[in-house]
Write a protein that holds these residues in place. Structure first.
Motif, PDB file in Angstrom:
ATOM      1  N   ASP A  14      -1.854  -5.205   1.227  1.00 24.76           N
ATOM      2  CA  ASP A  14      -0.900  -4.559   0.822  1.00 24.76           C
ATOM      3  C   ASP A  14      -1.357  -3.297   0.933  1.00 24.76           C
ATOM      4  OD1 ASP A  14       1.052  -6.766   0.915  1.00 24.76           O
ATOM      5  OD2 ASP A  14       1.024  -7.207  -1.257  1.00 24.76           O
ATOM      6  N   HIS A  15      -2.223  -3.362   0.085  1.00 25.40           N
ATOM      7  CA  HIS A  15      -2.457  -1.765  -0.115  1.00 25.40           C
ATOM      8  C   HIS A  15      -2.808  -0.754   1.268  1.00 25.40           C
ATOM      9  CE1 HIS A  15      -3.078  -2.284  -4.588  1.00 25.40           C
ATOM     10  NE2 HIS A  15      -3.884  -2.907  -4.455  1.00 25.40           N
ATOM     11  N   LEU A  16      -3.361  -1.803   2.360  1.00 27.51           N
ATOM     12  CA  LEU A  16      -4.086  -0.481   3.577  1.00 27.51           C
ATOM     13  C   LEU A  16      -2.228  -0.421   3.866  1.00 27.51           C
ATOM     14  CD1 LEU A  16      -6.479  -3.420   4.670  1.00 27.51           C
ATOM     15  CD2 LEU A  16      -7.221  -0.382   3.458  1.00 27.51           C
ATOM     16  N   GLU A  17      -1.755  -1.070   4.220  1.00 26.55           N
ATOM     17  CA  GLU A  17      -0.028  -1.346   4.156  1.00 26.55           C
ATOM     18  C   GLU A  17       0.623  -0.115   4.101  1.00 26.55           C
ATOM     19  OE1 GLU A  17       4.255  -3.563   5.711  1.00 26.55           O
ATOM     20  OE2 GLU A  17       2.115  -4.776   5.076  1.00 26.55           O
ATOM     21  N   ARG A  18       0.188   0.388   2.846  1.00 27.69           N
ATOM     22  CA  ARG A  18       1.264   0.996   2.070  1.00 27.69           C
ATOM     23  C   ARG A  18      -0.060   2.648   1.741  1.00 27.69           C
ATOM     24  NH1 ARG A  18       2.537  -3.487  -1.940  1.00 27.69           N
ATOM     25  NH2 ARG A  18       1.005  -2.886  -3.417  1.00 27.69           N
ATOM     26  N   GLY A  19      -0.743   2.102   2.627  1.00 28.18           N
ATOM     27  CA  GLY A  19      -1.462   3.359   2.038  1.00 28.18           C
ATOM     28  C   GLY A  19      -2.542   3.889   0.722  1.00 28.18           C
ATOM     29  N   GLU A  20      -2.933   2.804   0.036  1.00 23.22           N
ATOM     30  CA  GLU A  20      -3.235   3.077  -1.339  1.00 23.22           C
ATOM     31  C   GLU A  20      -4.841   2.807  -1.083  1.00 23.22           C
ATOM     32  OE1 GLU A  20       0.663   1.121  -3.185  1.00 23.22           O
ATOM     33  OE2 GLU A  20      -0.620  -0.175  -3.753  1.00 23.22           O
ATOM     34  N   LEU A  21      -5.145   3.845  -0.894  1.00 23.99           N
ATOM     35  CA  LEU A  21      -6.731   3.393  -0.684  1.00 23.99           C
ATOM     36  C   LEU A  21      -7.820   3.493  -1.358  1.00 23.99           C
ATOM     37  CD1 LEU A  21      -7.311   4.536   3.055  1.00 23.99           C
ATOM     38  CD2 LEU A  21      -6.714   2.062   2.661  1.00 23.99           C
ATOM     39  N   ALA A  22      -7.596   4.244  -2.107  1.00 25.51           N
ATOM     40  CA  ALA A  22      -7.632   5.139  -3.742  1.00 25.51           C
ATOM     41  C   ALA A  22      -7.717   3.892  -4.737  1.00 25.51           C
ATOM     42  CB  ALA A  22      -6.853   6.292  -4.763  1.00 25.51           C
ATOM     43  N   GLU A  23      -7.156   2.941  -4.693  1.00 23.42           N
ATOM     44  CA  GLU A  23      -7.540   1.897  -5.437  1.00 23.42           C
ATOM     45  C   GLU A  23      -8.920   1.375  -4.839  1.00 23.42           C
ATOM     46  OE1 GLU A  23      -5.866  -1.324  -7.504  1.00 23.42           O
ATOM     47  OE2 GLU A  23      -4.948   0.712  -7.323  1.00 23.42           O
ATOM     48  N   PHE A  24      -9.057   1.297  -3.950  1.00 22.71           N
ATOM     49  CA  PHE A  24     -10.478   0.433  -3.301  1.00 22.71           C
ATOM     50  C   PHE A  24     -11.122   1.173  -4.157  1.00 22.71           C
ATOM     51  CE2 PHE A  24      -7.746  -0.291   0.576  1.00 22.71           C
ATOM     52  CZ  PHE A  24      -7.445  -1.800  -0.169  1.00 22.71           C
ATOM     53  N   ASP A  25     -11.338   2.603  -4.796  1.00 21.21           N
ATOM     54  CA  ASP A  25     -12.366   3.106  -5.043  1.00 21.21           C
ATOM     55  C   ASP A  25     -13.353   2.430  -6.307  1.00 21.21           C
ATOM     56  OD1 ASP A  25     -11.922   5.026  -3.311  1.00 21.21           O
ATOM     57  OD2 ASP A  25     -10.927   6.772  -4.854  1.00 21.21           O
ATOM     58  N   SER A  26     -12.352   1.954  -6.751  1.00 23.80           N
ATOM     59  CA  SER A  26     -13.414   1.341  -8.253  1.00 23.80           C
ATOM     60  C   SER A  26     -13.860  -0.340  -8.101  1.00 23.80           C
ATOM     61  CB  SER A  26     -11.717   0.760  -9.755  1.00 23.80           C
ATOM     62  OG  SER A  26     -10.480  -0.265  -8.720  1.00 23.80           O
TER      63      SER A  26
END
Length: 87
Positions: A14-26
């Motif tokens: 879901d994060h990848l699909e929505r382009g929410e890559l900053a989510e992975f920083d943590s």
């Protein structure tokens, strides 16, 4: 052995699909292994691939497939994406 976690796998997609890559920083290696099991190292490849694509500009996930296979203690995913062309 940690059982597969389809909810976690799909949250990643879901994060990848929505382009929410900053989510992975943590996200940490230890945290990913705790949530997703021994094959979580593959997740870093997915994040790196989508981050590389995002570095060229916005992208769209064009296909997504996920199947949990408990007997193999694995979740399998395939996704394709392409950069959005300016209009």
């Amino acid at each position: 052995m940690i059982p597969i976690n389809p909810a976690w796998d799909n949250r990643l997609l879901d994060h990848l699909e929505r382009g929410e890559l900053a989510e992975f920083d943590s996200w940490t290696v230890e945290g990913m292994a705790k949530e997703a099991g021994g094959s979580a190292h593959e997740v870093r490849m997915w994040i790196a691939a989508f981050a590389s694509l995002a570095a060229t500009g916005p992208y769209a996930m064009t296909s997504r497939f996920y199947e949990a296979v408990p007997a193999w203690i694995a979740g399998f995913a395939v996704a394709t994406a392409e950069g959005r062309r300016p209009v």
